[in-house]
Design an enzyme around this catalytic site. Structure first.
Site, mmCIF file in Angstrom:
data_model
loop_
_atom_site.group_PDB
_atom_site.id
_atom_site.type_symbol
_atom_site.label_atom_id
_atom_site.label_comp_id
_atom_site.label_asym_id
_atom_site.label_seq_id
_atom_site.Cartn_x
_atom_site.Cartn_y
_atom_site.Cartn_z
ATOM 1 N N ASN A 198 0.429 -1.474 -0.384
ATOM 2 C CA ASN A 198 0.085 0.027 -0.267
ATOM 3 C C ASN A 198 0.610 1.307 -0.124
ATOM 4 O O ASN A 198 0.228 2.323 -0.736
ATOM 5 C CB ASN A 198 -0.845 -0.194 1.356
ATOM 6 C CG ASN A 198 -1.536 -0.788 1.284
ATOM 7 O OD1 ASN A 198 -1.939 -2.113 0.404
ATOM 8 N ND2 ASN A 198 -2.713 -1.125 2.411
ATOM 9 N N HIS B 159 -18.666 35.807 -30.081
ATOM 10 C CA HIS B 159 -19.804 34.226 -31.416
ATOM 11 C C HIS B 159 -19.677 33.333 -32.215
ATOM 12 O O HIS B 159 -20.671 34.172 -32.889
ATOM 13 C CB HIS B 159 -21.028 35.206 -31.307
ATOM 14 C CG HIS B 159 -20.953 36.378 -29.795
ATOM 15 N ND1 HIS B 159 -21.900 35.317 -28.784
ATOM 16 C CD2 HIS B 159 -20.918 37.391 -29.553
ATOM 17 C CE1 HIS B 159 -21.799 36.699 -28.169
ATOM 18 N NE2 HIS B 159 -21.519 37.627 -27.613
ATOM 19 N N SER C 134 -9.911 11.487 -48.302
ATOM 20 C CA SER C 134 -11.019 11.260 -48.530
ATOM 21 C C SER C 134 -11.316 9.726 -49.023
ATOM 22 O O SER C 134 -10.406 9.573 -50.405
ATOM 23 C CB SER C 134 -12.287 11.981 -48.769
ATOM 24 O OG SER C 134 -13.559 11.013 -49.357
ATOM 25 N N LYS D 160 -10.360 15.963 -51.393
ATOM 26 C CA LYS D 160 -10.545 16.209 -50.706
ATOM 27 C C LYS D 160 -9.221 16.170 -49.627
ATOM 28 O O LYS D 160 -8.165 15.265 -49.613
ATOM 29 C CB LYS D 160 -11.781 14.903 -48.989
ATOM 30 C CG LYS D 160 -13.092 15.350 -49.527
ATOM 31 C CD LYS D 160 -13.937 16.961 -49.140
ATOM 32 C CE LYS D 160 -13.713 16.914 -47.380
ATOM 33 N NZ LYS D 160 -15.036 16.683 -46.840
ATOM 34 N N GLU E 128 -9.175 17.383 -35.940
ATOM 35 C CA GLU E 128 -10.311 16.232 -35.468
ATOM 36 C C GLU E 128 -10.561 15.702 -33.843
ATOM 37 O O GLU E 128 -10.735 15.620 -33.304
ATOM 38 C CB GLU E 128 -11.665 16.141 -36.102
ATOM 39 C CG GLU E 128 -11.165 17.175 -37.149
ATOM 40 C CD GLU E 128 -11.966 16.258 -38.764
ATOM 41 O OE1 GLU E 128 -13.219 16.810 -38.954
ATOM 42 O OE2 GLU E 128 -11.307 15.568 -39.425
HETATM 43 N N1 ARG Z 1 -1.955 -3.782 -7.242
HETATM 44 C C1 ARG Z 1 -1.753 -2.940 -6.202
HETATM 45 C C2 ARG Z 1 -2.766 -2.142 -6.143
HETATM 46 O O1 ARG Z 1 -2.492 -1.734 -7.343
HETATM 47 C C3 ARG Z 1 -0.987 -2.558 -4.364
HETATM 48 C C4 ARG Z 1 -1.483 -2.221 -3.214
HETATM 49 C C5 ARG Z 1 -1.909 -3.838 -2.794
HETATM 50 N N2 ARG Z 1 -2.507 -4.232 -1.791
HETATM 51 C C6 ARG Z 1 -3.710 -4.625 -1.774
HETATM 52 N N3 ARG Z 1 -3.669 -4.624 -0.134
HETATM 53 N N4 ARG Z 1 -3.576 -5.775 -2.348
HETATM 54 O O2 ARG Z 1 -3.741 -1.467 -5.823
#
Ligand code: ARG
Length: 466
Positions: free
Chosen positions: A113, A159, A286, A292, A299
């Protein structure tokens, strides 16, 4: 790799994930591009672990050597990615463990995390730098186009109706302002990303004696004075996705600007305007109509902006109402930001290509700006200079315009006696208001389209974009 050895988190499980679950939950197919940042994070983290005595210097050296070798394999394309190992973090850690026994200590005081939060903050700093360079390049091409057409006048529009004359360069400088704000915005996004998450752990830090400031310093999460910047709340650190949303916002707004520039060019290159010819290199034909020449690049720039807005919307929706802290939903945060980066980078390069191939049609521009009605406001200003209140002057000139329309003559062809009947303040010199050169020369204030201001803006941009 055999499914039964889910080494990272398999300890409490008796059965392996279903194939469908692996297919559903893997992210390595898209997060592998984070590998250089993931490895940089692991090297800094292990250096810190060695420094505080949680691993030995020898173990640290072995980990670094293994990570360097893996990075080299990834760079040459010989590394084997395995979707069964879910993500970039576990692929690299698993490969390292197979080579270096000390790798088993690498994840000490770390969670995926805070690891993914770190990878992404490093990536945002990188991605913002790349986009800033690309935008600066497009700005330089734009400045060159302005310089090559410095004396050209065109009508400015409100406008989508012809309004007042401006130098083409003034219009192009409006685009420059837009792009330069984007460039500044990416610098701010990078600045906000510049705080180190490592040490937040899964959500509640660690009981081990780590040195967060050291890791931050090693990774370049430092302020202008070189002081380490670490995130200040472990829960917010792993839950926060503001950086993703800010990055996608900056891309979406860049996309809006690219789409407006593209739209101006689409209009200007149509037969109805014919102010500009787009290069063959950035146009298409085109399949049916041989005559064209279509402005497809422009675009697509307009179309890509929808995609950039969609990515921003995806992220906002993903995070809205999500309970603290990390939830696996957040894995879906990466495809939109990667797509926003890729498409923004590509679009900015294409814009530079389009701008580099513009050929302005001097006759058509001159013809469009020759309409004396574009200087009706200057006629009102003429009356103001003779003491007439602006509202009254505006009304009088409106009557002059109506008279010219009734007589089907250009505004500046009305005899002085006729306009004097509409307001006594008109003198014989009123027609001088229609001189384009002097009309522009009078616009001297900062930001106005007069030649003196334009010269100042050329100097400013040349300096800024050197
Ligand atoms: N692959 C996970 C993500 O991108 C990484 C973190 C995963 N953490 C966990 N507790 N499973 O979020």
């Amino acid at each position: 790799m055999p499914k039964a050895s889910q080494a990272t988190w398999g300890g409490r499980f008796t059965a392996v994930p279903a194939d469908l679950m692996l297919q559903f939950s893997e992210s390595v197919s898209f997060d592998r591009r984070l590998a250089p940042f993931d490895i940089a994070g692991s090297k800094a983290h292990s250096a810190m672990l060695a420094e505080v005595g949680l691993i030995t210097a020898k173990e640290c050296a072995a980990i670094h050597g293994g990570l360097d070798a893996i990075l080299a394999e990834i760079a040459t394309g010989t590394f084997t990615w395995n979707t069964q190992l879910e993500d970039v973090h576990m692929n690299i850690e698993h490969a390292l463990t197979q080579r270096v026994p000390a790798a088993a200590k690498l994840h000490t005081a770390r969670s995926r995390n805070d690891q993914i939060a770190t990878d992404m903050r490093l990536w945002f700093k990188f991605a913002c730098g790349v986009l800033r360079e690309k935008i600066a390049n497009a700005e330089r091409v734009l400045l060159a186009a302005a310089a090559a057409n410095r004396d050209l006048l065109i009508p400015g529009y409100t406008h989508l109706q012809r309004a007042q004359p401006v130098y083409l360069a003034h219009h192009l400088f409006a685009w420059l302002e837009m792009l330069d704000r984007d460039r500044a915005r990416f610098a701010e996004v990078a600045d906000h990303a510049n705080w180190c998450p490592l040490g937040a752990g899964a959500l509640a830090g660690t009981t081990l004696p780590i040195d967060r400031e050291l890791t931050a310093t090693l990774l370049g999460f430092t302020d202008a004075k070189g002081r380490p910047q670490v995130t200040q709340n472990s829960m917010d650190t792993v839950a926060d996705r503001d950086g993703f949303i800010e990055f996608a916002t900056a891309c979406a707004l860049l996309g809006v600007h690219l789409s407006r520039i593209a739209e101006d060019l689409i209009l200007w290159s149509s037969a109805e305007f014919k102010f500009v010819e787009l290069s063959d290199a950035f146009s298409t034909g085109s399949s049916l109509m041989p005559q064209k020449k279509n402005p497809d690049a422009c675009e697509l720039l307009r179309g890509k902006s929808a995609r950039l807005q969609g990515n921003l919307h995806t992220l906002l929706t993903l995070v809205k109402g999500l309970p603290l802290t990390y939830n696996r939903d957040l894995q879906e945060d990466k495809p939109p930001v990667f797509d926003s980066f890729d498409q923004s980078a590509l679009s900015t390069d294409v814009l530079a290509g389009v701008l580099g191939g513009l050929t302005f049609n001097r006759e058509r521009c001159a013809a469009a700006v020759a309409d004396p009605a574009l200087l009706a406001t200057d006629v009102a200003d003429y009356l103001v200079r003779r003491g007439v209140p602006f509202r009254e002057a505006h009304h009088a000139v409106g009557a002059v315009v109506r008279l010219a329309e009734q007589r089907a003559v250009p505004l500046n062809q009305l005899p002085t006696e006729a306009v004097q009947q509409l307001h006594p303040a008109f003198g014989p010199d009123w027609v001088e208001s229609f001189d384009l050169t002097s009309a522009l020369a009078k616009r001297t204030g900062t930001g106005m389209p007069g030649p003196a201001q334009l010269a100042k803006q050329f100097t400013r941009w040349e300096k800024l974009l050197k």
